[in-house]
Design a protein around this motif. Structure first.
Motif, mmCIF file in Angstrom:
data_model
loop_
_atom_site.group_PDB
_atom_site.id
_atom_site.type_symbol
_atom_site.label_atom_id
_atom_site.label_comp_id
_atom_site.label_asym_id
_atom_site.label_seq_id
_atom_site.Cartn_x
_atom_site.Cartn_y
_atom_site.Cartn_z
ATOM 1 N N PRO A 1 62.170 23.053 50.924
ATOM 2 C CA PRO A 1 61.257 24.190 51.126
ATOM 3 C C PRO A 1 61.966 25.541 51.191
ATOM 4 N N ILE A 2 63.019 25.625 52.024
ATOM 5 C CA ILE A 2 63.751 26.895 52.149
ATOM 6 C C ILE A 2 65.196 26.602 51.805
ATOM 7 N N VAL A 3 65.732 27.264 50.800
ATOM 8 C CA VAL A 3 67.115 26.963 50.428
ATOM 9 C C VAL A 3 67.858 28.191 49.885
ATOM 10 N N ILE A 4 69.063 28.371 50.417
ATOM 11 C CA ILE A 4 70.028 29.276 49.776
ATOM 12 C C ILE A 4 71.205 28.395 49.383
ATOM 13 N N ASP A 5 71.488 28.341 48.100
ATOM 14 C CA ASP A 5 72.583 27.508 47.595
ATOM 15 C C ASP A 5 73.547 28.407 46.839
ATOM 16 N N GLN A 6 74.695 28.673 47.461
ATOM 17 C CA GLN A 6 75.681 29.536 46.784
ATOM 18 C C GLN A 6 76.825 28.730 46.193
ATOM 19 N N ASN A 7 76.646 27.430 46.149
ATOM 20 C CA ASN A 7 77.700 26.577 45.593
ATOM 21 C C ASN A 7 77.204 25.798 44.383
ATOM 22 N N TYR A 8 76.341 26.459 43.600
ATOM 23 C CA TYR A 8 75.809 25.806 42.415
ATOM 24 C C TYR A 8 76.936 25.645 41.399
ATOM 25 N N CYS A 9 77.164 24.447 40.968
ATOM 26 C CA CYS A 9 78.256 24.181 40.013
ATOM 27 C C CYS A 9 77.942 22.894 39.263
ATOM 28 N N PRO A 10 76.954 22.949 38.338
ATOM 29 C CA PRO A 10 76.537 21.710 37.687
ATOM 30 C C PRO A 10 77.694 21.064 36.931
ATOM 31 N N TYR A 11 77.758 19.774 36.973
ATOM 32 C CA TYR A 11 78.798 18.957 36.336
ATOM 33 C C TYR A 11 80.205 19.331 36.805
#
Ligand SMILES: *[C@@H]1O[C@H](CO)[C@@H](O)[C@H](O)[C@H]1NC(C)=O
Ligand SMILES: *[C@@H]1O[C@H](CO)[C@@H](O)[C@H](O)[C@H]1NC(C)=O
Ligand SMILES: *[C@@H]1O[C@H](CO)[C@@H](O)[C@H](O)[C@H]1NC(C)=O
Ligand SMILES: *[C@@H]1O[C@H](CO)[C@@H](O)[C@H](O)[C@H]1NC(C)=O
Ligand SMILES: *[C@@H]1O[C@H](CO)[C@@H](O)[C@H](O)[C@H]1NC(C)=O
Length: 395
Positions: free
Chosen positions: A305-315
């Protein structure tokens, strides 16, 4: 109006004929049929649409381009300005469909594009991207084209899109890029929840944009907010299925403009992957997110529901071991309620080097499996809370 006196009806008729003569003289009315368009879902009507556009664009009068009921195949249409500074209205009662063979436009950026225009309105209409065979291709291992955006507005001002429906886009449904003063109202977007990269409305490098009273069901973000967006107002939007309303992905490039002054108000998420999200790659960047308000939000079985994701690094490609350069500050969550489909209902995973600052929680009440036992998770985040906070805040 009731007319029971012949004299007054004559008056009325003469009043209306003066009125209509005047409006016909002031507004040029261009029916695409008169330019050779065919509503047979077979004949390519691109040239007819573009011919009507050329005339409208050249004219100093205001113009209405009319698309009557029926199914018009349009292979591709780029409507280019700069026009003679006149308002142009597209009034669409029918459906415009893309070529069934996705290879025809699959390597183009856009199917229908407005570029460098000022004062264009679209009223009504169905745009059918016929994307499903491309999604099938993408789900196998074949080398498929990327797919085209259904409707793009680039470097344009004072745009209004009202009552438009976009179906089954190959890629993004609507993209607002480099624009100022754009109002989307009563827009409907439909694509299956498993259709890849079919974002509903994507905004970037644009300011003074509003998205009101709209319904978005799709396979990716309902609204995605890219770099360089400011003064964005989203109100009364229902999202689901889809990936929620997302600021990001940011920090894809190092040199990036920030996102500021975003209001998301009175929105509902139903069975979506995310609710309100901020997402940045774990990579250095000049970008930032500042002054965001998420207010009066209803969640129904939302995974995050509530998200801050600053570590997005697909694959784990091009970013492992790096931290996000995007500075996130002054984000307020106010009156957020409903149910989470996972235990962690609130997650702030901020940048080690640039912790999130000024995160405010006010009256947040999220449950998990009918229990008020959902969890919050925090790393590198500072802020304040007021009112009821469920799950218990980790700020
Ligand atoms: C239009 O034609 C395509 C095939 O070219 C077909 O898939 C589609 O269903 C038709 N649309 C309608 C509404 O009949
Ligand atoms: C629009 O104006 C340009 C320049 O005046 C002219 O070359 C062109 O033929 C015009 N097109 C139409 C459709 O009137
Ligand atoms: C469009 O907006 C700009 C400001 O963003 C304004 O100066 C201009 O007059 C507007 N044009 C029309 C046709 O309303
Ligand atoms: C923020 O954006 C809204 C429109 O969404 C606008 O009315 C307001 O003036 C903006 N505030 C600032 C400080 O620019
Ligand atoms: C939170 O919401 C639930 C309904 O979803 C309600 O029963 C409960 O009283 C609310 N809690 C607070 C503290 O308001």
């Amino acid at each position: 109006m009731k007319i029971n006196n012949p004299f007054s009806s004559i008056l009325l008729i003469s009043f209306f004929s003066i009125f209509f003569t005047k409006s016909i003289a002031d507004v040029m009315f261009l029916n695409v049929i008169n330019f050779g368009a065919k509503s047979d879902n077979k004949t390519d009507s691109s040239y007819a649409f573009l011919s009507a556009w050329d005339l409208a664009c050249n004219s100093s009068k205001s113009s209405t381009i009319y698309v009557p009921k029926g199914i018009f195949l349009v292979k591709q249409a780029y409507f280019k300005g700069k026009c003679n500074n006149n308002p142009i209205i597209f009034r669409i009662d029918g459906s415009i469909v893309a070529p069934f063979d996705y290879n025809v436009i699959g390597n183009e950026k856009n199917w229908i594009l407005f570029q460098g225009v000022d004062g264009v309105s679209i009223v009504g209409g169905n745009l059918d991207g016929q994307g499903s065979s491309l999604w099938t291709c993408k789900s196998s291992t074949k080398n498929c084209p990327r797919g085209a955006t259904t409707l793009g507005f680039s470097n344009s001002n004072n745009v209004s899109i009202t009552g438009l429906t976009s179906l089954n886009s190959q890629m993004f449904h609507i993209v607002i890029n480099g624009c100022k003063n754009v109002k989307l109202q009563g827009v409907k977007v439909y694509a299956p929840g498993e259709s890849p990269n079919t974002d509903g409305i994507h905004v970037q490098l644009s300011s003074d944009i509003s998205i009101l009273n709209s319904i978005i069901s799709t396979g990716d973000d309902c609204v995605s907010i890219g770099p360089g967006t400011s003064n964005l107002w989203i109100q009364n939007v229902a999202c689901g299925p889809g990936h929620g309303i997302s600021i990001g992905s940011l920090a894809k490039d190092f040199e990036e403009a920030g996102v500021q002054n975003v209001t998301v108000k009175s929105v509902m998420f139903m069975n979506t992957q995310n609710g309100v999200r901020i997402k940045t790659w774990g990579r250095p960047s000049t970008g930032f997110v500042n002054n965001v308000l998420f207010q009066h939000v209803a969640m129904i079985d939302v995974e995050n529901p509530i998200v801050i994701d600053q570590n997005y690094c697909p694959y784990n490609k091009n970013c492992p071991g790096q931290v996000s350069g995007v500075k996130v500050s002054d984000v307020t969550y106010q009156d957020i309620h409903g149910s989470s489909a996972t235990r962690v209902a609130m997650k702030f995973d901020c940048s080690k080097r640039n912790p999130c600052k000024g995160i405010k929680l006010e009256d947040v009440n999220l449950s998990y499996k009918n229990e008020p036992a959902a969890e919050a998770s925090c790393s590198n985040v500072a802020g304040t809370t007021t009112g009821v906070i469920q799950p218990t805040s980790c700020l």
